[in-house]
Design a protein around this motif. Structure first.
Motif, PDB file in Angstrom:
ATOM      1  N   VAL A 226     -50.720 -45.255   5.667  1.00  0.00           N
ATOM      2  CA  VAL A 226     -51.938 -44.723   5.058  1.00  0.00           C
ATOM      3  C   VAL A 226     -51.856 -43.205   4.922  1.00  0.00           C
ATOM      4  N   ALA A 227     -51.329 -42.540   5.948  1.00  0.00           N
ATOM      5  CA  ALA A 227     -51.229 -41.078   5.908  1.00  0.00           C
ATOM      6  C   ALA A 227     -50.381 -40.615   4.729  1.00  0.00           C
ATOM      7  N   TRP A 228     -49.282 -41.304   4.471  1.00  0.00           N
ATOM      8  CA  TRP A 228     -48.459 -40.925   3.320  1.00  0.00           C
ATOM      9  C   TRP A 228     -49.212 -41.154   2.012  1.00  0.00           C
ATOM     10  N   LEU A 229     -49.921 -42.262   1.908  1.00  0.00           N
ATOM     11  CA  LEU A 229     -50.677 -42.551   0.685  1.00  0.00           C
ATOM     12  C   LEU A 229     -51.815 -41.565   0.467  1.00  0.00           C
ATOM     13  N   CYS A 230     -52.260 -40.911   1.532  1.00  0.00           N
ATOM     14  CA  CYS A 230     -53.309 -39.890   1.432  1.00  0.00           C
ATOM     15  C   CYS A 230     -52.751 -38.509   1.095  1.00  0.00           C
ATOM     16  N   SER A 231     -51.457 -38.361   1.134  1.00  0.00           N
ATOM     17  CA  SER A 231     -50.853 -37.038   0.989  1.00  0.00           C
ATOM     18  C   SER A 231     -50.475 -36.740  -0.456  1.00  0.00           C
ATOM     19  N   GLU A 232     -50.166 -35.485  -0.725  1.00  0.00           N
ATOM     20  CA  GLU A 232     -49.706 -35.096  -2.054  1.00  0.00           C
ATOM     21  C   GLU A 232     -48.268 -35.513  -2.306  1.00  0.00           C
ATOM     22  N   ASP A 233     -47.555 -35.948  -1.264  1.00  0.00           N
ATOM     23  CA  ASP A 233     -46.229 -36.531  -1.479  1.00  0.00           C
ATOM     24  C   ASP A 233     -46.335 -37.831  -2.261  1.00  0.00           C
ATOM     25  N   CYS A 234     -47.455 -38.512  -2.144  1.00  0.00           N
ATOM     26  CA  CYS A 234     -47.744 -39.671  -2.979  1.00  0.00           C
ATOM     27  C   CYS A 234     -48.378 -39.146  -4.261  1.00  0.00           C
ATOM     28  N   SER A 235     -47.592 -39.041  -5.324  1.00  0.00           N
ATOM     29  CA  SER A 235     -48.060 -38.340  -6.518  1.00  0.00           C
ATOM     30  C   SER A 235     -47.886 -39.119  -7.824  1.00  0.00           C
ATOM     31  N   PHE A 236     -47.063 -40.168  -7.819  1.00  0.00           N
ATOM     32  CA  PHE A 236     -46.821 -40.917  -9.053  1.00  0.00           C
ATOM     33  C   PHE A 236     -47.008 -42.417  -8.811  1.00  0.00           C
ATOM     34  N   THR A 237     -47.900 -42.724  -7.887  1.00  0.00           N
ATOM     35  CA  THR A 237     -48.153 -44.114  -7.522  1.00  0.00           C
ATOM     36  C   THR A 237     -49.652 -44.348  -7.466  1.00  0.00           C
ATOM     37  N   THR A 238     -50.133 -45.253  -8.296  1.00  0.00           N
ATOM     38  CA  THR A 238     -51.545 -45.629  -8.234  1.00  0.00           C
ATOM     39  C   THR A 238     -51.689 -47.081  -8.658  1.00  0.00           C
ATOM     40  N   GLY A 239     -52.734 -47.732  -8.151  1.00  0.00           N
ATOM     41  CA  GLY A 239     -52.930 -49.141  -8.430  1.00  0.00           C
ATOM     42  C   GLY A 239     -51.847 -50.012  -7.820  1.00  0.00           C
ATOM     43  N   ALA A 240     -51.223 -49.525  -6.755  1.00  0.00           N
ATOM     44  CA  ALA A 240     -50.066 -50.207  -6.173  1.00  0.00           C
ATOM     45  C   ALA A 240     -50.418 -50.890  -4.861  1.00  0.00           C
ATOM     46  N   VAL A 241     -49.561 -51.827  -4.475  1.00  0.00           N
ATOM     47  CA  VAL A 241     -49.737 -52.614  -3.260  1.00  0.00           C
ATOM     48  C   VAL A 241     -48.525 -52.394  -2.364  1.00  0.00           C
ATOM     49  N   PHE A 242     -48.774 -51.923  -1.161  1.00  0.00           N
ATOM     50  CA  PHE A 242     -47.701 -51.623  -0.213  1.00  0.00           C
ATOM     51  C   PHE A 242     -47.750 -52.628   0.935  1.00  0.00           C
ATOM     52  N   ASP A 243     -46.660 -53.359   1.092  1.00  0.00           N
ATOM     53  CA  ASP A 243     -46.611 -54.370   2.140  1.00  0.00           C
ATOM     54  C   ASP A 243     -46.305 -53.764   3.498  1.00  0.00           C
ATOM     55  N   LEU A 244     -46.893 -54.365   4.496  1.00  0.00           N
ATOM     56  CA  LEU A 244     -46.675 -53.981   5.892  1.00  0.00           C
ATOM     57  C   LEU A 244     -46.685 -55.291   6.674  1.00  0.00           C
ATOM     58  N   SER A 245     -45.634 -56.089   6.443  1.00  0.00           N
ATOM     59  CA  SER A 245     -45.717 -57.495   6.849  1.00  0.00           C
ATOM     60  C   SER A 245     -44.555 -57.981   7.690  1.00  0.00           C
ATOM     61  N   GLY A 246     -43.697 -57.089   8.156  1.00  0.00           N
ATOM     62  CA  GLY A 246     -42.593 -57.515   8.987  1.00  0.00           C
ATOM     63  C   GLY A 246     -41.648 -58.478   8.301  1.00  0.00           C
ATOM     64  N   GLY A 247     -41.592 -58.394   6.981  1.00  0.00           N
ATOM     65  CA  GLY A 247     -40.688 -59.251   6.203  1.00  0.00           C
ATOM     66  C   GLY A 247     -41.336 -60.501   5.638  1.00  0.00           C
ATOM     67  N   ARG A 248     -42.657 -60.698   5.908  1.00  0.00           N
ATOM     68  CA  ARG A 248     -43.317 -61.914   5.429  1.00  0.00           C
ATOM     69  C   ARG A 248     -43.477 -61.932   3.924  1.00  0.00           C
ATOM     70  N   ALA A 249     -43.868 -60.810   3.343  1.00  0.00           N
ATOM     71  CA  ALA A 249     -44.184 -60.781   1.912  1.00  0.00           C
ATOM     72  C   ALA A 249     -42.951 -61.072   1.073  1.00  0.00           C
ATOM     73  N   THR A 250     -43.123 -61.866   0.039  1.00  0.00           N
ATOM     74  CA  THR A 250     -42.018 -62.189  -0.849  1.00  0.00           C
ATOM     75  C   THR A 250     -42.203 -61.630  -2.262  1.00  0.00           C
TER      76      THR A 250
END
Length: 251
Positions: A226-250
């Protein structure tokens, strides 16, 4: 705070910020230089969270019911009065609801989960986006779930609500794409928090069995993303989905 910190000078709202993932996110944003306003329905928990986090930076609080438009608007004004502006919004407040097959859920239980988990983010975005548009900057992070992508059995209300959060994220991201306001979401598998107490052991075991890493996620891991997504380093990504699933997401 040092100006080298990635969120120095930023002001962020974290809903459900008094405990669990929300508390961990607030702690991380403070450590990265932001000021934060914790939004939560539990006034006692808010006081305790503020007391324990204030050594890290500037912390304000607002008691708010995210399902009530007037309560959300009052919390926006409280935040502005305390911290001067709003740069970041993390829509974290949510509930799991009861575990039951769809036809065994009461309409009231279905509506309660959808109201908090989906209508809540809608109302918070509705209240905060105009402030971000005035400033010409914003980062919104919605906490969805891998259940919104896959659909967990015996959790149709929760799965549907989180699928809705993913759709909301994609739509709002497109609407704000040229406004320097980025909207993204994360889809965790189970994060080890007190929300597990709302679920049956059978359901908890089922969710663990789906994670290839064979463990639940940690609050700090969600906070880091979340901290990275709140930062200005996240600058060319919007409407995106970031998985945090320990490998579950396919996907």
């Amino acid at each position: 705070m040092s100006s080298s910190l990635p969120l120095s000078g930023r002001v962020g709202i974290i809903t459900g910020g008094a405990r669990g993932i929300g508390y961990a996110i607030a702690k991380r944003l403070l450590q990265d230089g932001a000021s934060v306003c914790l939004w939560d329905v539990d006034e006692t928990a808010l006081s305790e969270a503020k007391a324990s986090l204030s050594s890290l930076g500037n912390v304000a609080t607002a008691q708010v019911n995210v399902t009530d438009a007037a309560s959300v608007e009052a919390a926006v004004q409280t935040t502005l009065a305390a911290l001067g502006k709003i740069d970041l919004l993390v829509n974290n407040a949510g509930i799991a609801g009861n575990n039951a097959k769809l036809w065994e859920l009461t309409p009231e239980e279905w509506r309660r989960v959808l109201d908090i988990n989906l209508n809540g983010p809608f109302l918070c975005c509705r209240g905060v986006v105009p402030q971000m548009l005035k400033n010409g900057f914003g980062r919104i992070v919605n906490i969805a779930s891998v259940a919104g992508k896959e659909g967990n059995p015996n959790a149709s209300h929760y799965s549907a609500s989180k699928a809705g959060v993913i759709g909301l994220t994609k739509s709002l991201g497109k609407e704000l794409a040229t406004s320097n306001i980025l909207v993204n979401c994360i889809t965790p598998a189970v994060i080890e928090t007190d929300i597990l107490k709302q679920m049956t052991q059978q359901h908890v075991d089922y969710m663990l069995s789906k994670i290839p890493m064979n463990r639940f996620g940690q609050k700090e891991e969600a906070a880091a993303m979340v901290a990275w997504l709140c930062s200005e380093d996240c600058s060319f990504t919007t409407g995106a989905v970031f998985d945090l699933s320990g490998g579950r997401a396919t996907y």
